[in-house]
Design a protein around this motif. Structure first.
Motif, PDB file in Angstrom:
ATOM      1  N   PHE A 112       0.882  -1.305  -0.071  1.00 32.55           N
ATOM      2  CA  PHE A 112      -0.038  -0.235  -0.230  1.00 32.55           C
ATOM      3  C   PHE A 112       0.836   1.608   0.172  1.00 32.55           C
ATOM      4  N   ALA A 113       0.674   1.652  -1.135  1.00 31.19           N
ATOM      5  CA  ALA A 113       1.956   3.093  -1.066  1.00 31.19           C
ATOM      6  C   ALA A 113       2.186   3.902  -0.071  1.00 31.19           C
ATOM      7  N   PRO A 114       0.567   4.576   0.228  1.00 32.01           N
ATOM      8  CA  PRO A 114       0.838   5.634   1.580  1.00 32.01           C
ATOM      9  C   PRO A 114       1.348   5.259   2.450  1.00 32.01           C
ATOM     10  N   ALA A 115       1.753   4.014   2.924  1.00 35.04           N
ATOM     11  CA  ALA A 115       2.089   2.971   3.648  1.00 35.04           C
ATOM     12  C   ALA A 115       3.915   3.393   4.083  1.00 35.04           C
ATOM     13  N   VAL A 116       4.400   2.931   2.792  1.00 35.91           N
ATOM     14  CA  VAL A 116       5.702   2.856   2.207  1.00 35.91           C
ATOM     15  C   VAL A 116       5.852   2.268   0.485  1.00 35.91           C
ATOM     16  N   THR A 117       6.659   2.980   0.340  1.00 37.00           N
ATOM     17  CA  THR A 117       7.381   3.606  -1.279  1.00 37.00           C
ATOM     18  C   THR A 117       8.076   4.047  -1.026  1.00 37.00           C
ATOM     19  N   GLY A 118       8.782   3.854  -2.507  1.00 39.86           N
ATOM     20  CA  GLY A 118       9.700   4.812  -2.508  1.00 39.86           C
ATOM     21  C   GLY A 118      11.152   5.947  -2.969  1.00 39.86           C
TER      22      GLY A 118
END
Length: 614
Positions: free
Chosen positions: A500-506
């Motif tokens: 889930f990108a809003p939690a962890v992304t690059g």
């Protein structure tokens, strides 16, 4: 002719007859032709890699079936998200047909498909990477977090999507997330991180002081200084990475970390310190804190994937795989012990280096640094990692997190130590069968060649000659732990904690990410839908493939017979059965722990593959 049954009677080279030694040498010369070192791989040089993956290192058919089963719902989810999904529908139907057909084939028919499995998977990966970049149906404008949640149309939405903004969840990532190997206890603050007493008390209350907490070993730090190379080489002003510093504390009478303060960069003159805000009052201070946490999560996503995951498991074990095949004969007991822990690794690493971290690949799309800098950062960390220092007990002690009285709530540490000790007992019992004493270790010239190769061609920093059985056991424990439990701890959280990108992304995508006053400005830091869909699809695959489990030793050829053939190892009550029994006990212990703590299951032995095969 080489030894026809190398695993039946493993032996040390110095104990063999002259003719047997000649056979070992010829076998090694043959194997060395297949496992050649390459220091010039275009995407990870100068990290040592295998020049060409031998056919024998290709995955098994059962592994391919396992991957196909994981891919089916992910492609189904892509179909639901992509505007023009006709080609994807065909792929999904094809995957279902292949998966069902293979499962109904007789063993002999399955064997005939093995030679086609690798090419089929390579083609599938190439096609998947192309299709995942298709235009998605919905866009983020005005939709907020719901747009990201709606990307999970056919895949369960990870639970973290509803709670990632909470401070306790942010803190739990440090001890039970995808990268629980960075948090460290400190006795004084870094000079470039001037957290004030007033700021500390604003978060922790007036009955606690920073001076008191430091003296009582209740202060912990995250420092992402290694990411400076990415900070200096961003893909653009609206896609970048930061190198933050974050402070955590354990409140008086409590057991768990709580966040206190975040500085978004290394230079205290350029970055103000943001102090934790607990309740969502929609104030500018709250959204500034949310933005600061997002900066840390992006930094952690980079640190995890490039260093902890790629460099410190995949690329380290690549060197051991090559050296073992080149230097230790098939009948060498260490070769026999280690080869099952290398199954699939060269194939996976070759795929990752050739596509995932390549220009235009998923890392390039999702992460904020320029791809050359990203590759350099991963390679530098791998080459600078000290092998002995990174052994689990040593690393925990160095980071001052080994004492359970000071940091009671640290699930990764507590479960990892159980597995480490079980592996260490296994390797000790195993080598004692073949090495009568320490002199047998120093006289083992194949082991000496193995050690020298790892120090030279393998570029394993800190590696040194092995002179005792105890030291050999430590080295083997580190290799097996890294290829099994450590990889499991950093790989499998990808699907549940990182997809889930809003939690962890690059990458941070906002125009002014360190000056956020509103929810709308905070949302602008998150990636576009296409990259978010690509991230969730990729991480669902990487975090969803479980092939075999620790303690299970089988051949890679149908009908997948037991690997060990030496009765001294396999007899009831022998080293192997003791190891397997210890893993059963660990499984029970962790399940009991999970009854009284927030669940942490990434190091359940039943969920630890024996090798890096995904």
């Amino acid at each position: 002719m080489f030894n026809l049954f190398p695993r039946k009677h493993p032996s040390l080279p110095q104990n063999d007859s002259k003719r047997q030694q000649e056979k070992r040498l010829k076998q090694l010369e043959n194997t060395q032709g297949k496992y050649a070192w390459d220091l010039e791989h275009p995407n990870v040089a100068p990290v040592p890699m295998v020049k060409e993956v031998p056919k024998e290192a290709d995955p098994t058919l059962i592994w391919g079936i396992t991957v196909l089963k994981v891919l089916v719902p992910i492609v189904d989810n892509l179909v639901a998200n992509v505007k023009d999904a006709a080609e994807l529908v065909d792929i999904k139907d094809g995957l279902n047909e292949v998966s069902e057909a293979v499962g109904n084939l007789k063993p002999g028919q399955q064997w005939a498909l093995i030679t086609n499995t690798t090419e089929m998977l390579k083609s599938l990966v190439d096609l998947y990477l192309r299709l995942v970049r298709s235009e998605v149906k919905e866009y983020r404008k005005g939709a907020g977090l719901e747009a990201y949640k709606d990307l999970f149309k056919k895949i369960p939405l990870p639970a973290v999507a509803d709670v990632f903004q909470q401070n306790d969840v942010f803190a739990r990532y440090r001890v039970a997330g995808q990268n629980p190997m960075l948090i460290k206890g400190i006795s004084s603050l870094p000079d470039n991180f001037p957290v004030s007493e007033a700021g500390y008390q604003k978060v922790m209350g007036e009955d606690d002081t920073l001076v008191e907490a430091l003296a009582e070993n209740r202060i912990y730090l995250l420092d992402y200084y290694e990411l400076e190379i990415l900070v200096d080489n961003p893909q653009g002003p609206e896609k970048q990475v930061f190198a933050p510093i974050a402070l955590f504390a354990i409140p008086k009478g409590d057991k768990s970390l709580t966040p206190v303060a975040i500085q978004s960069g290394q230079n205290k003159d350029d970055f103000a310190i943001t102090y934790a805000v607990e309740n969502n009052d929609n104030s500018p201070e709250y959204w500034q804190w949310q933005a600061a946490m997002s900066l840390v999560q992006v930094a952690d996503g980079n640190y995890h994937e490039l260093f902890v995951h790629l460099g410190r498991t995949h690329l380290i074990i690549e060197a051991f795989t090559i050296a073992t095949n080149r230097c230790l004969a098939e009948s060498h007991p260490v070769n026999v012990l280690l080869l099952p822990h290398f199954e699939g690794t060269l194939f996976i690493n070759n795929s990752a280096a050739g596509s995932l971290i390549a220009p235009g690949g998923p890392i390039d799309d999702i992460f904020g640094g320029k791809i050359k800098s990203t590759q350099l950062a991963a390679g530098t960390d791998r080459l600078e990692l000290n092998f002995y220092d990174y052994m689990l007990p040593n690393d925990l002690a160095t980071r001052h997190v080994d004492n359970k009285d000071f940091l009671p709530d640290y699930p990764y540490r507590d479960d990892a130590i159980l597995v480490w000790e079980a592996i260490q007992s296994w390797t000790t019992d195993y080598i004692n069968v073949y090495y009568a004493d320490d002199a047998a270790v120093t006289e083992d010239y194949e082991l000496t060649a193995w050690t020298e190769s790892l120090m030279a061609e393998g570029a394993i920093k800190g590696f040194k000659p092995i002179t005792t059985r105890e030291q050999l056991s430590e080295v083997l424990t580190m290799v097996i732990f890294s290829s099994s439990a450590q990889h499991a701890a950093v790989n499998f959280p990808q699907s549940s904690l990182m997809s889930f990108a809003p939690a962890v992304t690059g990458a941070i995508w906002g125009k002014d990410p360190t000056n956020v006053q509103t929810e709308a400005a905070w949302l602008q830091n998150f990636p576009p839908m296409r990259e978010s869909l690509e991230q969730l699809s990729l991480l669902q695959i990487l975090g969803g493939v479980y092939y075999r489990q620790l303690g299970e030793y089988r051949t890679n050829n149908f009908p997948y017979l037991d690997w060990f053939e030496d009765d001294r190892i396999t007899d009831e009550g022998g080293p192997l059965s003791q190891f397997q029994a210890s893993l059963v006990d660990i499984e029970k212990t962790i399940n009991i722990r999970n009854e009284t703590r927030q669940e942490y299951s990434f190091l359940l032995p039943s969920k630890i593959p024996p090798s890096i095969n995904i």
